[in-house]
Design a protein around this motif. Sequence first.
Motif, short mmCIF file in Angstrom:
data_model
loop_
_atom_site.label_atom_id
_atom_site.label_comp_id
_atom_site.label_asym_id
_atom_site.label_seq_id
_atom_site.Cartn_x
_atom_site.Cartn_y
_atom_site.Cartn_z
N CYS A 37 0.88 -1.22 -0.03
CA CYS A 37 -0.26 -0.01 -0.03
C CYS A 37 0.79 1.32 -0.09
N SER A 38 2.18 1.21 -0.23
CA SER A 38 3.06 2.29 -0.37
C SER A 38 3.33 3.19 0.70
N ILE A 39 3.20 2.46 1.83
CA ILE A 39 3.60 3.24 3.40
C ILE A 39 5.14 3.12 3.15
N SER A 40 5.75 2.12 2.59
CA SER A 40 7.05 1.71 2.78
C SER A 40 7.83 1.54 1.39
N ASP A 41 8.86 2.04 1.35
CA ASP A 41 9.62 1.93 -0.08
C ASP A 41 10.89 1.05 -0.10
N LYS A 42 10.98 -0.06 -0.87
CA LYS A 42 12.43 -0.94 -0.39
C LYS A 42 13.35 -0.15 -0.74
N ARG A 43 13.29 0.88 -1.63
CA ARG A 43 14.76 1.55 -2.08
C ARG A 43 15.07 2.54 -0.81
N LYS A 44 14.28 2.90 0.37
CA LYS A 44 14.46 3.77 1.44
C LYS A 44 14.85 2.75 2.21
N GLY A 45 14.68 1.70 2.46
CA GLY A 45 14.93 0.65 3.73
C GLY A 45 13.43 0.64 4.82
N MET A 46 13.98 -0.16 5.68
CA MET A 46 12.81 -0.30 6.63
C MET A 46 13.38 -0.66 7.90
N ILE A 47 12.86 -0.11 9.24
CA ILE A 47 13.40 -0.40 10.51
C ILE A 47 12.20 -1.12 11.10
N ILE A 48 12.44 -2.14 11.67
CA ILE A 48 11.56 -3.24 12.43
C ILE A 48 11.74 -3.06 13.83
N VAL A 49 10.71 -2.77 14.60
CA VAL A 49 11.14 -2.69 16.17
C VAL A 49 10.24 -3.88 16.88
N ASP A 50 11.04 -4.74 17.70
CA ASP A 50 10.32 -5.70 18.20
C ASP A 50 10.07 -5.44 19.68
N TYR A 51 9.18 -5.65 20.20
CA TYR A 51 8.97 -5.14 21.74
C TYR A 51 9.14 -6.75 22.57
N VAL A 52 10.22 -6.56 23.43
CA VAL A 52 10.59 -8.16 24.17
C VAL A 52 10.35 -8.16 25.70
N GLY A 53 9.46 -7.27 26.07
CA GLY A 53 9.49 -7.28 27.50
C GLY A 53 8.22 -6.88 28.07
N PHE A 61 12.89 -2.83 23.77
CA PHE A 61 12.61 -2.52 22.16
C PHE A 61 13.85 -3.08 21.61
N ILE A 62 13.86 -3.80 20.56
CA ILE A 62 14.89 -4.15 19.52
C ILE A 62 14.89 -3.63 18.24
N PHE A 63 15.82 -3.17 17.57
CA PHE A 63 15.44 -2.45 16.47
C PHE A 63 16.30 -3.23 15.32
N HIS A 64 15.74 -3.80 13.92
CA HIS A 64 16.15 -4.40 13.18
C HIS A 64 16.21 -3.58 11.82
N ASP A 65 17.22 -3.74 10.98
CA ASP A 65 17.24 -3.48 9.59
C ASP A 65 16.27 -4.51 8.79
N TYR A 66 15.48 -4.11 8.04
CA TYR A 66 14.51 -5.05 7.29
C TYR A 66 15.33 -6.09 6.44
N GLU A 67 16.51 -5.49 5.84
CA GLU A 67 17.01 -6.26 4.54
C GLU A 67 17.83 -7.23 5.32
N ASP A 68 18.70 -6.79 6.20
CA ASP A 68 19.92 -7.80 6.72
C ASP A 68 19.35 -8.34 8.22
N ARG A 69 18.45 -7.72 8.71
CA ARG A 69 18.07 -8.19 10.11
C ARG A 69 19.11 -7.97 11.22
N LYS A 70 19.80 -6.99 10.79
CA LYS A 70 21.03 -6.52 11.64
C LYS A 70 20.61 -5.91 12.62
#
Length: 79
Positions: A37-53, A61-70
């Motif tokens: 739905c064009s909220i995100s753009d693969k050319r710009k990257g994405m940050i994923i935030v996981d709540y673990v507590g 909170f853990i922050f990951h890069d969408y492409e690398d899962r770094k």
Amino acid sequence: MKNETKAAIEELKAAEVGCVMITGDNTLTGSNISFKCSISDKRKGMIIVDYVGNKLTEEEFIFHDYEDRKDFPPDKPIA
């Protein structure tokens, strides 16, 4: 994704309203819908935030890069 979602997001973006995806769904499902739905753009990257507590502190909170899962170091800002 509902049929009218993509058009609604495009209308918001045309009005210069910032859009983000926040979901309690599976991470891959949420990111896929975000791309469709064009909220995100693969050319710009994405940050994923996981709540673990169970407390709303930075350490929960853990922050990951969408492409690398770094993982981003918790003591470093990502923006």
